[in-house]
Design a protein around this motif. Structure first.
Motif, short mmCIF file in Angstrom:
data_model
loop_
_atom_site.label_atom_id
_atom_site.label_comp_id
_atom_site.label_asym_id
_atom_site.label_seq_id
_atom_site.Cartn_x
_atom_site.Cartn_y
_atom_site.Cartn_z
N GLU A 21 -82.86 14.41 -27.32
CA GLU A 21 -81.76 13.68 -27.95
C GLU A 21 -82.34 12.70 -28.97
OE1 GLU A 21 -78.83 11.78 -29.50
OE2 GLU A 21 -78.42 13.50 -28.21
N GLY A 22 -81.81 12.75 -30.19
CA GLY A 22 -82.34 11.91 -31.25
C GLY A 22 -82.01 10.44 -31.11
N GLU A 23 -80.88 10.14 -30.48
CA GLU A 23 -80.46 8.74 -30.31
C GLU A 23 -81.18 8.11 -29.12
OE1 GLU A 23 -78.81 7.30 -32.52
OE2 GLU A 23 -77.84 8.93 -33.62
N PRO A 24 -81.14 6.78 -29.02
CA PRO A 24 -81.81 6.11 -27.90
C PRO A 24 -81.13 6.32 -26.55
CG PRO A 24 -81.41 4.57 -29.72
CD PRO A 24 -80.63 5.81 -30.01
N GLN A 25 -79.89 6.85 -26.54
CA GLN A 25 -79.16 7.04 -25.29
C GLN A 25 -78.37 8.33 -25.34
OE1 GLN A 25 -76.91 3.40 -26.23
NE2 GLN A 25 -75.05 4.56 -25.78
N LEU A 26 -78.00 8.82 -24.17
CA LEU A 26 -77.18 10.01 -24.08
C LEU A 26 -75.73 9.68 -24.44
CD1 LEU A 26 -78.47 11.44 -20.66
CD2 LEU A 26 -79.18 12.13 -22.97
N GLY A 27 -75.01 10.70 -24.94
CA GLY A 27 -73.58 10.56 -25.19
C GLY A 27 -73.23 9.55 -26.26
N TYR A 28 -74.12 9.33 -27.23
CA TYR A 28 -73.90 8.26 -28.20
C TYR A 28 -72.77 8.57 -29.18
CZ TYR A 28 -74.84 4.98 -32.01
OH TYR A 28 -74.71 4.01 -32.96
N HIS A 29 -72.63 9.84 -29.57
CA HIS A 29 -71.67 10.18 -30.62
C HIS A 29 -70.32 10.61 -30.02
CE1 HIS A 29 -74.36 9.52 -34.00
NE2 HIS A 29 -75.31 10.12 -33.30
N SER A 30 -69.96 11.88 -30.14
CA SER A 30 -68.61 12.31 -29.76
C SER A 30 -68.29 12.07 -28.29
CB SER A 30 -68.44 13.80 -30.09
OG SER A 30 -68.55 14.02 -31.48
N THR A 31 -69.26 12.29 -27.40
CA THR A 31 -68.99 12.14 -25.97
C THR A 31 -68.58 10.71 -25.64
OG1 THR A 31 -70.51 13.93 -25.40
CG2 THR A 31 -69.98 12.33 -23.66
N GLY A 32 -69.30 9.75 -26.20
CA GLY A 32 -69.01 8.35 -25.90
C GLY A 32 -67.78 7.82 -26.59
N ARG A 33 -67.17 8.62 -27.47
CA ARG A 33 -65.99 8.17 -28.22
C ARG A 33 -64.78 9.05 -27.93
NH1 ARG A 33 -69.38 6.83 -33.82
NH2 ARG A 33 -71.36 6.50 -32.73
N SER A 34 -64.85 9.78 -26.82
CA SER A 34 -63.79 10.71 -26.45
C SER A 34 -62.53 9.98 -25.99
CB SER A 34 -64.30 11.62 -25.33
OG SER A 34 -63.25 12.30 -24.70
N ALA A 35 -61.38 10.64 -26.18
CA ALA A 35 -60.13 10.11 -25.65
C ALA A 35 -60.06 10.25 -24.13
CB ALA A 35 -58.94 10.81 -26.29
N ALA A 36 -60.97 11.02 -23.54
CA ALA A 36 -61.14 11.12 -22.09
C ALA A 36 -59.87 11.57 -21.38
CB ALA A 36 -61.62 9.78 -21.53
N ILE A 37 -59.32 12.70 -21.81
CA ILE A 37 -58.11 13.22 -21.20
C ILE A 37 -58.26 14.72 -21.00
CG2 ILE A 37 -56.93 13.50 -23.42
CD1 ILE A 37 -55.15 12.26 -20.31
N PHE A 38 -57.90 15.22 -19.83
CA PHE A 38 -57.91 16.65 -19.54
C PHE A 38 -56.49 17.18 -19.67
CE2 PHE A 38 -57.28 20.29 -16.81
CZ PHE A 38 -58.35 21.10 -17.14
N ILE A 39 -56.29 18.14 -20.61
CA ILE A 39 -54.97 18.70 -20.87
C ILE A 39 -55.10 20.22 -20.73
CG2 ILE A 39 -53.06 18.87 -22.49
CD1 ILE A 39 -54.18 16.31 -23.83
N ARG A 40 -54.57 20.76 -19.66
CA ARG A 40 -54.72 22.18 -19.34
C ARG A 40 -54.23 23.07 -20.48
NH1 ARG A 40 -54.55 25.03 -14.29
NH2 ARG A 40 -54.94 27.22 -14.73
#
Length: 367
Positions: free
Chosen positions: A33-52
């Motif tokens: 991973e190029g960033e200093p932490q995991l999930g820095y880009h899209s994962t860490g900015r997700s709306a965090a909703i599961f829609i079947r």
């Protein structure tokens, strides 16, 4: 020079979950991973909703395969990763065809009138709503617990996670891939390209044909909870035409203009004008004004032309595996796509239907 069985490029939820499932299968995995932490880009900015019912037929098949894993993640996390939320979508008269198209093939959805929609979210203007629907089964996702659970599982099965390691030159000598980073050169017979918005760039460095990945910026803002209302139990709500949506967030409201502006891969930030236009569309649909924005941000949703993820070995490039193009579905499809990746890479029988695997394959771009 460090040797492994598989190199996974990308430390978002797609890469971390795939690396974990590959390690489960006994492979020696290195994740870069190029960033200093995991999930820095899209994962860490997700709306965090599961829609079947979100996405096309292929994505809905992935959602269906992922849901039982979210409910019972087993050795990834203790307890379910989902929590009750619901999703309510409204349509104007002009947007009714889009509502009907969404309902076609959907399951577990209840139609609502404008008045019924406003009973659930009382700030909505019922006179502006020609039709509405609610999916009670839509649920919130604990993204951070999910990401950390997969990372913990990966490390516990001998996998390495190396952050601060942006990928440079990638070479193939006929047997092994060599991936250069400022920290070391890593070699393996298989590379999994889970680099998110940068996946086409990674492919180009490896001499692999690109798939036409286009990052699209999506902005969001936090506003105060509407005065006189408790929005904690409201569903996610928005326009069926995806011109805006809102989600209760820790006693406040997250509002997104649902923008999809084409951009180059970068550390995204919100465009003030785009955000203002989205907030205006939100205000037109509700009875309360937006008095101030407390915080704003943006993330990247990366799609190929058919808006279906790309998962499979690149034609004519032995050992180069695509795991990209998840768009806005990356978190909710990760449990299913990670298991598919492990099955295809390790030579096991996939759980998904053959037609779904074909729809995901990068072979579709070769034809």
């Amino acid at each position: 020079m460090s040797r492994a069985d598989i190199i996974v490029i990308g430390g978002g939820i797609a890469g971390v979950s795939a690396a974990a499932e590959l390690a489960r299968g006994g492979a020696e995995v290195v994740l870069l991973e190029g960033e200093p932490q995991l999930g820095y880009h899209s994962t860490g900015r997700s709306a965090a909703i599961f829609i079947r019912n979100y996405g096309n037929a292929t994505l809905r098949a992935l959602n269906a395969a992922a849901e039982p894993i979210f409910e019972a993640p087993g050795d990834i996390c203790d307890g379910p990763l989902l929590s009750p939320r619901g999703e309510l979508l409204i349509a104007s008269e002009d947007e009714m065809p889009e509502l009907e198209a969404y309902l076609d093939g959907s399951t577990g959805i209840e139609r609502l009138s404008g008045a019924e929609a406003a009973e659930i979210v009382p700030i909505l203007r019922p006179e502006r709503i020609a039709g509405a629907m609610i999916e009670h089964g839509a649920q919130g996702i604990d993204v951070d617990r999910m990401l950390q659970g997969y990372a913990r599982f990966l490390r516990g099965h001998g996998g390495q996670i190396i952050t601060g390691a942006p990928v440079g030159e990638i070479r193939h000598d006929g047997a092994l891939w060599q991936v250069e980073t400022p920290l070391d050169t890593f070699t393996a017979p298989i590379v999994v390209n889970a680099a998110g918005a940068w996946a086409d760039e990674v492919a180009g460095r490896a001499g692999v044909a690109r798939v036409g990945l286009q990052p699209l910026r999506r902005s969001a803002a936090i506003i105060p909870e509407p005065e006189g209302y408790d929005c904690a139990d409201w569903p996610v709500f928005g326009s069926i035409a995806e011109t805006w949506y809102a989600k209760p967030e820790a006693g406040k409201l997250m509002i997104s203009p649902a923008d999809e502006d084409p951009v180059d891969p970068h550390d995204a930030w919100a465009d003030d004008m785009v955000l203002a236009e989205g907030l205006h569309r939100f205000e037109q649909a509700v009875t309360v004004p937006v008095t101030r924005v407390e915080h704003s941000w943006a993330g990247l949703r990366s799609f190929v032309a058919d808006r279906t993820p790309v998962a499979g070995f690149a034609p004519g490039k032995p050992g180069f595996f695509w795991l990209a193009g998840q768009g806005g579905y990356g978190v909710q499809t990760a449990p299913a796509l990670s298991r598919l990746t492990a099955a295809l890479v390790l030579g096991h029988t996939p759980e998904l239907a053959p037609e779904v695997i074909v729809a995901l394959s990068p072979e579709r771009f070769a034809t």
